[in-house]
Design an enzyme around this catalytic site. Structure first.
Site, mmCIF file in Angstrom:
data_model
loop_
_atom_site.group_PDB
_atom_site.id
_atom_site.type_symbol
_atom_site.label_atom_id
_atom_site.label_comp_id
_atom_site.label_asym_id
_atom_site.label_seq_id
_atom_site.Cartn_x
_atom_site.Cartn_y
_atom_site.Cartn_z
ATOM 1 N N HIS A 289 -6.952 -5.730 2.035
ATOM 2 C CA HIS A 289 -5.826 -5.178 2.784
ATOM 3 C C HIS A 289 -5.299 -6.267 3.715
ATOM 4 O O HIS A 289 -6.078 -6.936 4.391
ATOM 5 C CB HIS A 289 -6.274 -4.029 3.693
ATOM 6 C CG HIS A 289 -6.787 -2.821 3.004
ATOM 7 N ND1 HIS A 289 -6.042 -1.668 2.876
ATOM 8 C CD2 HIS A 289 -7.991 -2.547 2.438
ATOM 9 C CE1 HIS A 289 -6.765 -0.741 2.254
ATOM 10 N NE2 HIS A 289 -7.950 -1.247 1.988
ATOM 11 N N GLN B 135 -14.715 2.163 1.250
ATOM 12 C CA GLN B 135 -13.928 1.842 0.048
ATOM 13 C C GLN B 135 -13.685 3.094 -0.785
ATOM 14 O O GLN B 135 -14.620 3.834 -1.090
ATOM 15 C CB GLN B 135 -14.680 0.807 -0.794
ATOM 16 C CG GLN B 135 -13.909 0.352 -2.024
ATOM 17 C CD GLN B 135 -14.633 -0.762 -2.790
ATOM 18 O OE1 GLN B 135 -15.747 -1.148 -2.446
ATOM 19 N NE2 GLN B 135 -13.994 -1.258 -3.833
ATOM 20 N N ASP C 226 0.851 -1.189 0.000
ATOM 21 C CA ASP C 226 0.000 0.000 0.000
ATOM 22 C C ASP C 226 0.890 1.243 0.000
ATOM 23 O O ASP C 226 1.882 1.317 0.733
ATOM 24 C CB ASP C 226 -0.925 -0.012 1.225
ATOM 25 C CG ASP C 226 -2.069 0.963 1.090
ATOM 26 O OD1 ASP C 226 -3.224 0.500 0.993
ATOM 27 O OD2 ASP C 226 -1.825 2.194 1.078
ATOM 28 N N ILE C 227 0.513 2.227 -0.795
ATOM 29 C CA ILE C 227 1.325 3.439 -0.925
ATOM 30 C C ILE C 227 1.274 4.296 0.343
ATOM 31 O O ILE C 227 2.160 5.109 0.582
ATOM 32 C CB ILE C 227 0.838 4.244 -2.163
ATOM 33 C CG1 ILE C 227 1.924 5.162 -2.679
ATOM 34 C CG2 ILE C 227 -0.441 5.033 -1.872
ATOM 35 C CD1 ILE C 227 1.650 5.732 -4.061
ATOM 36 N N ASN D 224 -12.679 -3.337 2.631
ATOM 37 C CA ASN D 224 -13.600 -2.208 2.692
ATOM 38 C C ASN D 224 -14.522 -2.297 1.481
ATOM 39 O O ASN D 224 -14.042 -2.447 0.349
ATOM 40 C CB ASN D 224 -12.830 -0.886 2.676
ATOM 41 C CG ASN D 224 -11.957 -0.714 3.905
ATOM 42 O OD1 ASN D 224 -12.302 -1.162 4.991
ATOM 43 N ND2 ASN D 224 -10.811 -0.071 3.729
ATOM 44 N N HIS E 135 -10.253 -5.227 -3.442
ATOM 45 C CA HIS E 135 -8.913 -5.418 -2.875
ATOM 46 C C HIS E 135 -9.029 -5.848 -1.430
ATOM 47 O O HIS E 135 -9.940 -5.441 -0.714
ATOM 48 C CB HIS E 135 -8.065 -4.148 -2.991
ATOM 49 C CG HIS E 135 -8.711 -2.909 -2.449
ATOM 50 N ND1 HIS E 135 -9.666 -2.203 -3.147
ATOM 51 C CD2 HIS E 135 -8.546 -2.248 -1.276
ATOM 52 C CE1 HIS E 135 -10.052 -1.164 -2.435
ATOM 53 N NE2 HIS E 135 -9.395 -1.166 -1.280
HETATM 54 P P1 5GP Z 1 -9.739 1.486 0.275
HETATM 55 O O1 5GP Z 1 -9.969 2.690 1.124
HETATM 56 O O2 5GP Z 1 -10.374 1.613 -1.080
HETATM 57 O O3 5GP Z 1 -10.125 0.204 0.967
HETATM 58 O O4 5GP Z 1 -8.188 1.370 0.127
HETATM 59 C C1 5GP Z 1 -7.481 1.772 -1.007
HETATM 60 C C2 5GP Z 1 -6.016 1.678 -0.657
HETATM 61 O O5 5GP Z 1 -5.277 1.814 -1.831
HETATM 62 C C3 5GP Z 1 -5.556 2.753 0.325
HETATM 63 O O6 5GP Z 1 -4.995 2.144 1.483
HETATM 64 C C4 5GP Z 1 -4.518 3.533 -0.482
HETATM 65 O O7 5GP Z 1 -3.416 3.943 0.290
HETATM 66 C C5 5GP Z 1 -4.125 2.525 -1.555
HETATM 67 N N1 5GP Z 1 -3.718 3.144 -2.806
HETATM 68 C C6 5GP Z 1 -4.408 4.107 -3.495
HETATM 69 N N2 5GP Z 1 -3.757 4.439 -4.617
HETATM 70 C C7 5GP Z 1 -2.635 3.671 -4.645
HETATM 71 C C8 5GP Z 1 -1.553 3.567 -5.574
HETATM 72 O O8 5GP Z 1 -1.501 4.240 -6.604
HETATM 73 N N3 5GP Z 1 -0.577 2.672 -5.279
HETATM 74 C C9 5GP Z 1 -0.614 1.901 -4.135
HETATM 75 N N4 5GP Z 1 0.400 1.046 -3.951
HETATM 76 N N5 5GP Z 1 -1.616 1.970 -3.255
HETATM 77 C C10 5GP Z 1 -2.610 2.849 -3.493
#
Ligand code: 5GP
Length: 112
Positions: free
Chosen positions: A100, A92, A29-30, A85, A98
């Site tokens: 985590h 989400q 995760d970034i 999420n 995805h």
């Molecule tokens: P969500 O909130 O949708 O469950 O989580 C999305 C996750 O994707 C977040 O933890 C966010 O940091 C990660 N993320 C978003 N854009 C990127 C990206 O371009 N590269 C990486 N490696 N992670 C990302």
């Protein structure tokens, strides 16, 4: 619907990839929320866990196995948490299914 994760799958933007096969991808995760924080995603464009169907069973199973193997490779034998999420109330942000995997510290319960 293509998302930023489709670009990671297509290698149009870089990611720290931990595992790749025909079905799924695992990458860090970034914006990590734990000492170890990676995502496992299917290569198939599925918007969320709420959008899977029975034809996706093998894909979902593969994602679980990859999550387990990468967690092991990342040294998470003390344990970890997997989170999906899902849609708006689930928090989400990226509309591509995805999982985590967070580890390397104790996790609290219940989540926020
Ligand atoms: P969500 O909130 O949708 O469950 O989580 C999305 C996750 O994707 C977040 O933890 C966010 O940091 C990660 N993320 C978003 N854009 C990127 C990206 O371009 N590269 C990486 N490696 N992670 C990302």
């Amino acid at each position: 619907m293509p998302s930023i994760f489709s670009k990671i799958i297509a290698k149009e933007i870089p990611a720290d990839i931990l595992h790749e096969d025909d079905v799924c991808l695992a990458f860090r995760d970034i914006n990590p929320k734990a000492p170890v924080h990676f995502l496992v995603i299917p290569k198939k464009e599925i918007e969320s866990l709420a959008d899977v169907s029975e034809e996706d069973e093998a894909i979902l199973g593969r994602c679980m196995v990859v999550a387990s193997k990468v967690a092991d490779a990342e040294g998470l034998e003390a344990g970890y948490r997997m989170v999906a999420n899902t849609r708006e109330e689930g928090g989400q942000e990226v509309p591509h299914l995805h999982f985590h995997i967070l580890g390397g510290r104790p996790m609290n319960w219940p989540p926020g």
